[in-house]
Design an enzyme around this catalytic site. Structure first.
Site, PDB file in Angstrom:
ATOM      1  N   ASN A 165     -60.151 -49.394  80.165  1.00  0.00           N
ATOM      2  CA  ASN A 165     -60.250 -49.313  81.690  1.00  0.00           C
ATOM      3  C   ASN A 165     -60.468 -50.838  82.263  1.00  0.00           C
ATOM      4  OD1 ASN A 165     -60.304 -47.730  83.791  1.00  0.00           O
ATOM      5  ND2 ASN A 165     -61.603 -46.292  82.911  1.00  0.00           N
ATOM      6  N   ARG A 167     -60.418 -54.019  84.400  1.00  0.00           N
ATOM      7  CA  ARG A 167     -60.790 -54.206  85.739  1.00  0.00           C
ATOM      8  C   ARG A 167     -60.799 -55.689  85.643  1.00  0.00           C
ATOM      9  NH1 ARG A 167     -59.742 -49.517  86.072  1.00  0.00           N
ATOM     10  NH2 ARG A 167     -61.105 -48.016  86.929  1.00  0.00           N
ATOM     11  N   ASP A 257     -59.380 -40.679  83.320  1.00  0.00           N
ATOM     12  CA  ASP A 257     -60.393 -40.224  83.053  1.00  0.00           C
ATOM     13  C   ASP A 257     -60.039 -38.659  82.821  1.00  0.00           C
ATOM     14  OD1 ASP A 257     -61.585 -42.522  83.894  1.00  0.00           O
ATOM     15  OD2 ASP A 257     -61.662 -41.892  85.976  1.00  0.00           O
ATOM     16  N   ASP A 293     -61.140 -38.374  93.100  1.00  0.00           N
ATOM     17  CA  ASP A 293     -61.230 -38.629  91.566  1.00  0.00           C
ATOM     18  C   ASP A 293     -61.502 -37.202  90.696  1.00  0.00           C
ATOM     19  OD1 ASP A 293     -61.136 -41.165  92.558  1.00  0.00           O
ATOM     20  OD2 ASP A 293     -62.561 -41.833  90.983  1.00  0.00           O
TER      21      ASP A 293
END
Length: 316
Positions: A165, A167, A257, A293
């Site tokens: 993930n 970032r 996710d 989400d």
């Protein structure tokens, strides 16, 4: 406990209109965070999940705990910090298939997580520990907390599932690469995307990437390929599992996710690897059809109904 996960969840504000956010007059409030997204996804599929984090001693933090506990996720290990706020972020739906995200999380309560917040007895009860590359990027103490959690899991025979993930805005490329590779070497299962593989190894070929990830020490790699599906790889086998066709993508944020939740759910249910990956693909696809989400995360009945209609058996 089936799964324990660790990470920051933030308050999410989304304009009620599409287009540039500067013209928005009203916003809706929701909640989002990679790790709690996975926790909620697993809970909706019938599993017992715990979430470790920190929130501010503020209305946002209280609302968040109420929401996540309302999704039947155990929040007993979430601490309240009176000296730091709950983080927030904004999602800007400029147009269909163009959603931009802006974070305001520096100095948040979750960034003060430390290894002292890791309860060994709590993690030891789980089958899987789920972590991402976001949490160690938030602060040095968060980095220490994640590595402590991994060591606790390994001491107690708890399998580690790691989603890189990436970032980029949270840390330097050099540090990101070093920490992510170190976590990959300690994980049992890694769930990268091709872009993360390219960042880490300068390679984009799925088969070559699988080998590179396995060489780092992970025993299982599931390479996410977007709409194409995902490739499952171990030292002994490799299988491509086709994706699920979605006619209209409303909001792609959180699909990864959803994939993690579906895949781990499949493992917990004892599905063969390809079927577990397929459940991940289905769950991720459901997420993209709904704004938010977690709002699109399916319940088990929806997964079963979809599979029966498409001629698949995700419970086999």
């Amino acid at each position: 406990m089936d799964v324990v996960t660790i990470g920051e969840t933030m308050v999410l504000f989304t304009p009620d209109t599409t287009g540039l956010m500067r013209y928005a007059k009203q916003f809706s409030m929701k909640f989002g965070g990679a790790e709690s997204n996975v926790a909620i996804g697993l809970s909706r599929l019938g599993h017992k999940v715990g979430w470790i984090s920190k929130v501010g001693d503020d209305e946002f933090g209280r609302a968040m705990l109420s929401f996540i506990s309302g999704e039947k996720v155990d929040v007993s290990q979430v601490k309240t910090d009176g000296s730091a706020p709950t983080g927030i972020y904004f999602k800007e739906p400029r147009r269909e298939n163009d959603v931009r995200v802006y974070y305001y999380r520096k100095g948040s309560a979750a960034s003060t997580l430390s290894k002292q917040d890791i309860n060994e007895e709590y993690i030891a009860k789980a089958t899987y520990l789920h972590i991402t590359g976001i949490t160690p990027a938030l602060s040095e103490s968060c980095e220490e907390a994640i590595f402590e959690a991994v060591e606790v899991a390994k001491r107690n025979g708890v399998k580690v599932v790691f989603d890189p993930n990436l970032r980029r805005k949270l840390w330097s490329e050099e540090k990101a690469r070093a920490i992510l590779l170190k976590l990959i070497s300690k994980a049992d299962i890694v769930l990268p995307g091709v872009s993360e593989g390219q960042f880490l190894f300068g390679e984009s070929d799925p088969s070559k990437l699988g080998e590179l990830f396995l060489n780092q020490g992970a025993s299982t790699v599931v390479l996410k390929l977007g709409a194409q599906g995902a490739m499952y790889m171990t030292n002994n086998e490799q299988a491509m599992v086709p994706g699920i066709t979605v006619e209209r993508v409303v909001d792609p944020v959180g699909a990864g996710d959803g994939f993690a939740a579906g895949f781990i759910s499949g493992l917990l249910d004892g599905l063969e690897p390809a079927k577990a990956v397929d459940r991940g693909n289905i769950t991720g696809a459901f997420v993209t059809m709904v704004n938010g989400d977690v709002e699109g995360l399916p319940e088990r009945e929806e997964i079963e109904r979809f599979s029966s209609q498409s001629g698949e058996d995700v419970n086999r």
